[in-house]
Design a protein around this motif. Structure first.
Motif, PDB file in Angstrom:
ATOM      1  N   ILE A 239      60.432  29.980   8.370  1.00 46.57           N
ATOM      2  CA  ILE A 239      60.608  29.996   7.183  1.00 46.57           C
ATOM      3  C   ILE A 239      60.905  30.561   6.076  1.00 46.57           C
ATOM      4  N   ILE A 240      60.506  31.921   6.286  1.00 46.31           N
ATOM      5  CA  ILE A 240      61.029  32.840   5.575  1.00 46.31           C
ATOM      6  C   ILE A 240      63.238  32.720   5.705  1.00 46.31           C
ATOM      7  N   ILE A 241      63.648  33.181   6.513  1.00 44.40           N
ATOM      8  CA  ILE A 241      65.176  32.772   7.327  1.00 44.40           C
ATOM      9  C   ILE A 241      65.279  31.491   6.501  1.00 44.40           C
ATOM     10  N   THR A 242      64.385  30.671   6.880  1.00 36.06           N
ATOM     11  CA  THR A 242      65.180  29.395   6.319  1.00 36.06           C
ATOM     12  C   THR A 242      65.233  29.401   4.862  1.00 36.06           C
ATOM     13  N   PHE A 243      64.620  29.691   3.621  1.00 42.33           N
ATOM     14  CA  PHE A 243      64.399  30.018   2.173  1.00 42.33           C
ATOM     15  C   PHE A 243      65.755  30.910   1.987  1.00 42.33           C
ATOM     16  N   ILE A 244      65.889  31.910   2.731  1.00 36.69           N
ATOM     17  CA  ILE A 244      66.710  32.713   2.265  1.00 36.69           C
ATOM     18  C   ILE A 244      68.407  31.681   2.606  1.00 36.69           C
ATOM     19  N   VAL A 245      68.337  30.940   3.640  1.00 32.13           N
ATOM     20  CA  VAL A 245      69.992  30.664   3.962  1.00 32.13           C
ATOM     21  C   VAL A 245      70.111  29.615   3.258  1.00 32.13           C
ATOM     22  N   VAL A 246      69.074  28.233   2.677  1.00 32.70           N
ATOM     23  CA  VAL A 246      68.952  27.629   1.421  1.00 32.70           C
ATOM     24  C   VAL A 246      69.417  27.817   0.416  1.00 32.70           C
ATOM     25  N   ILE A 247      69.148  29.136  -0.231  1.00 30.09           N
ATOM     26  CA  ILE A 247      69.059  29.616  -1.382  1.00 30.09           C
ATOM     27  C   ILE A 247      70.478  30.411  -1.463  1.00 30.09           C
ATOM     28  N   ILE A 248      70.928  30.649  -0.042  1.00 36.71           N
ATOM     29  CA  ILE A 248      72.562  31.270  -0.470  1.00 36.71           C
ATOM     30  C   ILE A 248      73.875  30.032  -0.669  1.00 36.71           C
ATOM     31  N   MET A 249      72.900  29.061   0.347  1.00 38.74           N
ATOM     32  CA  MET A 249      73.823  28.114   0.719  1.00 38.74           C
ATOM     33  C   MET A 249      74.149  27.437  -0.684  1.00 38.74           C
ATOM     34  N   PHE A 250      72.993  27.178  -1.461  1.00 35.73           N
ATOM     35  CA  PHE A 250      72.378  26.402  -3.149  1.00 35.73           C
ATOM     36  C   PHE A 250      73.496  27.445  -3.960  1.00 35.73           C
ATOM     37  N   LEU A 251      73.529  28.789  -3.829  1.00 37.27           N
ATOM     38  CA  LEU A 251      74.748  29.363  -5.056  1.00 37.27           C
ATOM     39  C   LEU A 251      75.500  29.337  -4.522  1.00 37.27           C
ATOM     40  N   TYR A 252      76.895  29.373  -2.992  1.00 35.05           N
ATOM     41  CA  TYR A 252      77.819  29.218  -2.977  1.00 35.05           C
ATOM     42  C   TYR A 252      78.596  27.678  -3.319  1.00 35.05           C
TER      43      TYR A 252
END
Length: 75
Positions: free
Chosen positions: A56-69
């Motif tokens: 879940i922590i990895i998923t949140f980090i990846v989604v935030i990175i994708m959102f910013l991208y």
């Protein structure tokens, strides 16, 4: 953009959960100064909750990175 974020979340959760099952060991061994080896075993529920937490922590980090991208790519 929402569709991309949802797909990213689903795929990153599945991928990270699968990798954590393979990479994290349930039985750990430690060696002390005298060379004695002892092992400790994690119970299955505790093991899967630990993997779930990390995924879940990895998923949140990846989604935030994708959102910013996506946000900065559009500007």
């Amino acid at each position: 953009m929402e569709r991309t974020l949802v797909k990213t979340a689903i795929y990153s959760f599945i991928a990270s959960f699968s990798l954590m099952i393979v990479l994290i060991q349930r039985v750990r061994t430690t060696e002390d100064v005298n060379g004695m080896v002892s092992s400790s075993e994690t119970t299955y529920p505790e093991f899967f909750f630990m993997i779930l937490k990390i995924s879940i922590i990895i998923t949140f980090i990846v989604v935030i990175i994708m959102f910013l991208y996506k946000r900065y790519k559009g500007k």
